[in-house]
Design a protein around this motif. Structure first.
Motif, PDB file in Angstrom:
ATOM      1  N   VAL A 226      69.789  67.374  38.739  1.00  0.00           N
ATOM      2  CA  VAL A 226      69.385  68.370  38.346  1.00  0.00           C
ATOM      3  C   VAL A 226      69.551  68.887  36.902  1.00  0.00           C
ATOM      4  O   VAL A 226      70.454  68.172  36.252  1.00  0.00           O
ATOM      5  CB  VAL A 226      69.526  69.786  39.333  1.00  0.00           C
ATOM      6  CG1 VAL A 226      68.809  69.421  40.631  1.00  0.00           C
ATOM      7  CG2 VAL A 226      70.915  69.958  39.340  1.00  0.00           C
ATOM      8  N   GLU A 227      68.868  69.765  36.442  1.00  0.00           N
ATOM      9  CA  GLU A 227      69.121  70.317  34.870  1.00  0.00           C
ATOM     10  C   GLU A 227      70.594  70.720  34.590  1.00  0.00           C
ATOM     11  O   GLU A 227      71.183  70.287  33.574  1.00  0.00           O
ATOM     12  CB  GLU A 227      68.367  71.372  34.660  1.00  0.00           C
ATOM     13  CG  GLU A 227      66.903  71.347  34.479  1.00  0.00           C
ATOM     14  CD  GLU A 227      66.250  71.795  35.894  1.00  0.00           C
ATOM     15  OE1 GLU A 227      65.324  72.783  35.688  1.00  0.00           O
ATOM     16  OE2 GLU A 227      66.659  71.345  37.010  1.00  0.00           O
ATOM     17  N   ASP A 228      71.480  71.252  35.338  1.00  0.00           N
ATOM     18  CA  ASP A 228      72.626  71.221  35.213  1.00  0.00           C
ATOM     19  C   ASP A 228      73.783  70.174  35.317  1.00  0.00           C
ATOM     20  O   ASP A 228      74.650  70.104  34.311  1.00  0.00           O
ATOM     21  CB  ASP A 228      73.396  72.424  36.422  1.00  0.00           C
ATOM     22  CG  ASP A 228      72.997  73.834  36.174  1.00  0.00           C
ATOM     23  OD1 ASP A 228      72.501  74.177  34.937  1.00  0.00           O
ATOM     24  OD2 ASP A 228      73.389  74.207  37.231  1.00  0.00           O
ATOM     25  N   ASP A 229      73.303  68.942  35.858  1.00  0.00           N
ATOM     26  CA  ASP A 229      73.959  67.721  35.698  1.00  0.00           C
ATOM     27  C   ASP A 229      73.656  67.086  34.184  1.00  0.00           C
ATOM     28  O   ASP A 229      74.939  66.577  33.740  1.00  0.00           O
ATOM     29  CB  ASP A 229      73.162  66.739  36.676  1.00  0.00           C
ATOM     30  CG  ASP A 229      73.404  67.026  37.989  1.00  0.00           C
ATOM     31  OD1 ASP A 229      74.802  67.422  38.465  1.00  0.00           O
ATOM     32  OD2 ASP A 229      72.494  67.029  38.904  1.00  0.00           O
TER      33      ASP A 229
ATOM     34  N   ARG B 288      63.189  60.633  37.697  1.00  0.00           N
ATOM     35  CA  ARG B 288      63.561  60.743  39.362  1.00  0.00           C
ATOM     36  C   ARG B 288      62.366  60.065  40.188  1.00  0.00           C
ATOM     37  O   ARG B 288      61.327  60.190  39.634  1.00  0.00           O
ATOM     38  CB  ARG B 288      63.772  62.228  39.616  1.00  0.00           C
ATOM     39  CG  ARG B 288      65.153  62.875  39.123  1.00  0.00           C
ATOM     40  CD  ARG B 288      65.542  64.091  39.824  1.00  0.00           C
ATOM     41  NE  ARG B 288      64.422  64.856  40.355  1.00  0.00           N
ATOM     42  CZ  ARG B 288      64.388  66.178  40.554  1.00  0.00           C
ATOM     43  NH1 ARG B 288      65.332  66.947  40.060  1.00  0.00           N
ATOM     44  NH2 ARG B 288      63.596  66.763  41.366  1.00  0.00           N
TER      45      ARG B 288
ATOM     46  N   LEU C  30      63.391  64.817  33.740  1.00  0.00           N
ATOM     47  CA  LEU C  30      64.564  65.579  33.119  1.00  0.00           C
ATOM     48  C   LEU C  30      64.836  64.876  31.833  1.00  0.00           C
ATOM     49  O   LEU C  30      65.144  64.030  31.642  1.00  0.00           O
ATOM     50  CB  LEU C  30      65.602  65.817  33.957  1.00  0.00           C
ATOM     51  CG  LEU C  30      65.463  66.363  35.563  1.00  0.00           C
ATOM     52  CD1 LEU C  30      66.854  66.156  36.195  1.00  0.00           C
ATOM     53  CD2 LEU C  30      64.875  67.625  35.719  1.00  0.00           C
TER      54      LEU C  30
ATOM     55  N   VAL D 254      61.910  70.052  31.953  1.00  0.00           N
ATOM     56  CA  VAL D 254      61.611  69.433  33.004  1.00  0.00           C
ATOM     57  C   VAL D 254      60.059  68.961  32.716  1.00  0.00           C
ATOM     58  O   VAL D 254      59.077  69.863  32.445  1.00  0.00           O
ATOM     59  CB  VAL D 254      61.513  70.374  34.240  1.00  0.00           C
ATOM     60  CG1 VAL D 254      61.142  69.528  35.477  1.00  0.00           C
ATOM     61  CG2 VAL D 254      62.880  70.480  34.426  1.00  0.00           C
TER      62      VAL D 254
END
Length: 259
Positions: free
Chosen positions: A75-78, A113, A119, A185
């Protein structure tokens, strides 16, 4: 180092890099993992003060972090955390070694993904483009003085700005203790083609010509990557030039773009 291809993937990826005709050292670093849908490119700065070291550290830290996470769950935080680790690796190395003071790097990365989500993260002026049909669109925003002048209406386009301002960044990996990446995204579609590139390509080859190459050769990423680098070299090759071409396989599910 990371360009492995194991098992079935929804993408085909290829990369190419050249030192150019003027520089003595290639300060770009590129890597991908086709199975995990990860691609990253960094353009080091600092010359003898460690540009090559900075880009290699940034790419290694980025890939190491994301390969440690379940690819289906990225996800974006990764991406933000990977950028934090890349920035910290470069910044701390420059603090430890006076000979590396002032080094830094751009970074642009795509996480493709399996559920059809893309992303994108970027810091600096390396770019990620998407070719959908015949339309080429830059999905990243340059963190540069010229881009800031364009946004402020001071000049019509970056190509109209002074040559002396090219390469002056407003944000970079490793220059400060922390950095904020742009993370966005998008949704993949069958037959999309994506391009990650350093400014050694975009300074030499107009976007119209890049689009033409991807339209004709995007289905063969290795051929397209080599041809784009060759174009930049044929037109002067004043900088290192590096690219990663990513082609979506038709098995990727169609998405609807956010916006």
């Amino acid at each position: 180092m990371f360009n492995v291809s194991e098992g079935k993937a929804n993408w085909r990826m290829a990369m190419a890099s050249h030192v150019g005709l003027v520089r003595l050292r290639n300060e770009d670093c590129v890597a991908f993992n086709e199975k995990r849908g990860l691609a990253v490119l960094a353009d080091g700065m600092g010359g003898h003060a460690g540009g090559a070291e900075a880009s290699q550290m940034a790419v290694s830290a980025w890939m190491e972090r994301l390969l440690a996470v379940d690819g289906e769950m990225l996800v974006e935080d990764d991406l933000r955390h990977a950028a934090y680790l890349a920035n910290r690796a470069v910044f701390m190395a420059s603090r430890r070694d006076p000979g590396l003071r002032g080094m830094g790097s751009t970074l642009v990365a795509g996480c493709f993904r399996a559920d059809g989500v893309l992303l994108v993260a970027n810091v600096g002026d390396s770019r990620l483009y998407r070719l959908r049909g015949d339309d080429l669109e830059c999905l990243t925003h340059d963190h540069s003085v010229l881009r800031a002048q364009c946004d402020a209406g001071m000049i019509g386009s970056a190509s109209e700005g002074p040559v002396a301002l090219r390469g002056l960044l407003t944000r970079a990996i490793g220059v400060e203790a922390d950095v904020v990446p742009d993370v966005t995204v998008f949704f993949l579609a069958p037959d999309d083609h994506y391009l990650l590139c350093s400014d050694g390509l975009t300074d030499m080859v107009p976007e119209a010509d890049i689009a033409e190459v991807l339209v004709m050769l995007g289905g063969s990423p290795h051929v397209a990557a080599e041809h784009l680098v060759d174009l930049a070299i044929d037109r002067g090759g004043v900088d290192n030039v590096s690219v990663i071409v990513v082609s979506s396989c038709t098995s990727v599910r169609l998405g609807t773009e956010l916006g």
